[in-house]
Design a protein around this motif. Structure first.
Motif: not given
Length: 306
Positions: A164-168
């Motif tokens: 989630v930190c990279k791709n949401g």
């Protein structure tokens, strides 16, 4: 059987809760021909469970008995298989209230973990809402999908396996609320803002360390979030028990009479003298806190998208 819709009778394939006592219960998947061992004896699924009503008292092979309960998010939190550390009902209740969730709400969650909070969120937003939950670990994501399918709520949740930190979260401008339970929530604040609706969406971040909270609050402020506040929920349980205390000795009536010049031979003074001399105990009900109390679980940081 569904965690969001109550069913009267136990069916093949259901997940049921075997209740042996307030401190002893466990989940079981009902299957035709299977048996479950308990300390009171064997439970035969075909004859003892399938077709019976939830809440029934079932007699085991050794003569003892158990209750078979319909699963709820609260019971699942107490009995689920732990793949990660989980949130319990104390924190879950304040999260659902402070995020202003209701039937029809759209919620984004990361990470899914063992699914404790996920089941509570699904029950809250049903029947027309939806949960988008993101799990970094592939095996945990697959297991969560399997559990949601078995529990009859797969139509209310979308499980995504990604960082989630990279791709949401995979959605934009539709969420009413976002919940973060990850090691570095400050790295996901931008994605959370993108997932939230244009204005008024709520966000919550759960972190066990105050240093994580500080960095998250700074990231929220930089992203334009308002009403940022952090709180901690502490649960203190009391036991009600009978307490015996000795009646205090307030002195002998005879000594008091001699010093004040009262006539100890009078009936009234003889009665008070006997009452004082016959010391005993008195019993009353008292609320006593447990000797060991679960302390800090984590900090909950809430904010609103401006």
């Amino acid at each position: 059987m569904s965690f969001v819709e109550y069913g009267d009778t136990i069916k093949d394939g259901d997940t049921a809760i075997v209740f042996l006592g307030h401190e002893s219960m466990f989940p079981v998947k009902v299957q035709h021909g299977s048996v479950t061992q308990t300390k009171y004896g064997v439970i035969r699924h075909s004859t003892d469970l399938i077709g019976k009503k939830y809440g029934s008292k079932v007699t085991c092979s050794k003569g003892g008995w158990v209750f078979i309960l319909h699963p709820t998010p609260e019971l699942w939190t107490m009995n689920l298989p732990h793949r990660t550390q989980i949130l319990y009902s104390t924190d879950i209740s304040i999260i659902t209230m402070m995020l202003e969730l209701k039937p029809g709400s759209i919620v984004c969650e990361s990470g899914t973990g063992s699914g404790s909070l996920s089941h509570a969120l699904i029950r809250t937003v049903a029947p027309t809402g939806h949960l988008y939950t993101v799990e970094f670990h592939q095996q945990r994501a697959e297991k969560a999908r399997e559990e949601f399918r078995e529990h009859g709520v797969e139509h209310l949740v979308t499980v995504t396996n990604q960082d989630v930190c990279k791709n949401g979260f995979g959605v934009s401008n539709i969420a009413d609320a976002v919940f973060l339970d990850i090691p570095s929530p400050w790295e996901a604040i931008g994605h959370a803002k993108s997932a939230l609706k244009a204005e008024g969406g709520r966000i919550c971040s759960f972190s066990p360390c105050i240093e994580q909270v500080q960095r998250t609050c700074l990231a929220m402020e930089e992203s334009g979030f308002t009403e940022i506040n952090t709180l901690e929920i502490l649960l203190r349980v009391y036991n009600v028990r009978t307490v015996s205390l000795q009646i205090p000795d307030l002195g002998k009536a005879a000594e008091d009479n001699s010093s004040t010049g009262f006539d100890s031979s009078s009936p009234s003074h003889q009665g008070s003298s006997c009452a004082n001399l016959q010391q005993g105990t008195v019993q009353f009900k008292s609320g006593v806190p447990l000797r060991e109390v679960v302390g800090h679980t984590g900090y909950l940081t809430f904010a609103t998208k401006s």
